[in-house]
Design a protein around this motif. Structure first.
Motif, mmCIF file in Angstrom:
data_model
loop_
_atom_site.group_PDB
_atom_site.id
_atom_site.type_symbol
_atom_site.label_atom_id
_atom_site.label_comp_id
_atom_site.label_asym_id
_atom_site.label_seq_id
_atom_site.Cartn_x
_atom_site.Cartn_y
_atom_site.Cartn_z
ATOM 1 N N MET A 1 0.848 -1.170 0.000
ATOM 2 C CA MET A 1 0.000 0.000 0.000
ATOM 3 C C MET A 1 0.895 1.235 0.000
ATOM 4 O O MET A 1 1.888 1.284 0.706
ATOM 5 N N ILE A 2 0.515 2.238 -0.779
ATOM 6 C CA ILE A 2 1.252 3.495 -0.877
ATOM 7 C C ILE A 2 0.412 4.596 -0.235
ATOM 8 O O ILE A 2 -0.785 4.699 -0.483
ATOM 9 N N ILE A 25 -3.555 4.943 -0.509
ATOM 10 C CA ILE A 25 -4.391 5.708 0.410
ATOM 11 C C ILE A 25 -4.017 7.168 0.185
ATOM 12 O O ILE A 25 -2.837 7.516 0.239
ATOM 13 N N GLY A 26 -4.983 8.014 -0.079
ATOM 14 C CA GLY A 26 -4.715 9.424 -0.315
ATOM 15 C C GLY A 26 -5.233 10.289 0.810
ATOM 16 O O GLY A 26 -6.200 9.938 1.482
ATOM 17 N N THR A 27 -4.560 11.418 1.034
ATOM 18 C CA THR A 27 -5.013 12.371 2.045
ATOM 19 C C THR A 27 -5.298 13.718 1.396
ATOM 20 O O THR A 27 -4.808 14.027 0.321
ATOM 21 N N HIS A 28 -6.098 14.500 2.086
ATOM 22 C CA HIS A 28 -6.390 15.870 1.674
ATOM 23 C C HIS A 28 -6.446 16.732 2.920
ATOM 24 O O HIS A 28 -6.603 16.215 4.023
ATOM 25 N N CYS A 29 -6.314 18.045 2.736
ATOM 26 C CA CYS A 29 -6.479 18.967 3.859
ATOM 27 C C CYS A 29 -7.612 19.940 3.562
ATOM 28 O O CYS A 29 -8.650 19.884 4.197
ATOM 29 N N ARG A 30 -7.440 20.784 2.575
ATOM 30 C CA ARG A 30 -8.455 21.802 2.277
ATOM 31 C C ARG A 30 -9.426 21.429 1.171
ATOM 32 O O ARG A 30 -10.506 21.971 1.091
ATOM 33 N N HIS A 31 -9.015 20.534 0.298
ATOM 34 C CA HIS A 31 -9.837 20.211 -0.873
ATOM 35 C C HIS A 31 -10.108 18.711 -0.927
ATOM 36 O O HIS A 31 -9.327 17.960 -1.512
ATOM 37 N N PRO A 32 -11.204 18.258 -0.338
ATOM 38 C CA PRO A 32 -11.514 16.828 -0.331
ATOM 39 C C PRO A 32 -11.659 16.259 -1.739
ATOM 40 O O PRO A 32 -12.166 16.917 -2.639
ATOM 41 N N ARG A 45 -0.865 13.879 13.540
ATOM 42 C CA ARG A 45 0.186 12.875 13.361
ATOM 43 C C ARG A 45 -0.355 11.787 12.448
ATOM 44 O O ARG A 45 -1.546 11.500 12.458
ATOM 45 N N LEU A 46 0.517 11.174 11.689
ATOM 46 C CA LEU A 46 0.084 10.097 10.784
ATOM 47 C C LEU A 46 -0.593 8.960 11.538
ATOM 48 O O LEU A 46 -1.499 8.318 11.019
ATOM 49 N N ALA A 47 -0.182 8.726 12.760
ATOM 50 C CA ALA A 47 -0.773 7.652 13.559
ATOM 51 C C ALA A 47 -2.276 7.856 13.763
ATOM 52 O O ALA A 47 -3.005 6.896 14.011
ATOM 53 N N GLU A 48 -2.739 9.093 13.629
ATOM 54 C CA GLU A 48 -4.165 9.374 13.791
ATOM 55 C C GLU A 48 -4.994 8.900 12.598
ATOM 56 O O GLU A 48 -6.194 8.704 12.728
ATOM 57 N N SER A 51 -4.178 3.239 10.601
ATOM 58 C CA SER A 51 -4.389 2.282 11.685
ATOM 59 C C SER A 51 -3.385 1.130 11.643
ATOM 60 O O SER A 51 -3.049 0.568 12.663
ATOM 61 N N ARG A 52 -2.911 0.763 10.449
ATOM 62 C CA ARG A 52 -1.952 -0.332 10.318
ATOM 63 C C ARG A 52 -0.755 0.130 9.491
ATOM 64 O O ARG A 52 -0.682 -0.135 8.291
ATOM 65 N N PRO A 53 0.212 0.822 10.121
ATOM 66 C CA PRO A 53 1.359 1.330 9.375
ATOM 67 C C PRO A 53 2.182 0.232 8.708
ATOM 68 O O PRO A 53 2.853 0.477 7.724
#
Length: 73
Positions: A1-2, A25-32, A45-48, A51-53
């Motif tokens: 997984m990337i 797995i993608g992340t966003h902050c201001r623009h979903p 933190r990424l740990a938040e 769930s399975r690093p």
């Protein structure tokens, strides 16, 4: 997984589409964007969000502060 940090930006969006939901797995902050997870790198933190690093083999950092005055501050 990337893990693609900043999947709502130009490059991150294209990477997310290329890998697909089964491989990234993608992340966003201001623009979903569809299927992405909210992540504010200045406050979280990424740990938040991960769930399975152990499942993540690579991370691509595509987020940035693009406003020059905000960078200066």
């Amino acid at each position: 997984m990337i893990l693609i940090l900043g999947a709502s930006g130009f490059i991150g969006r294209h990477l997310s589409e290329a890998f697909g939901a089964s491989e990234a797995i993608g992340t966003h902050c201001r623009h979903p964007v569809s299927g992405s997870i909210y992540f504010d790198a200045t406050r979280m933190r990424l740990a938040e969000i991960v769930s399975r690093p152990i499942d993540i083999s690579h991370a691509v950092v595509c987020f940035a502060e693009t406003k020059i005055d905000a960078c200066k501050a």
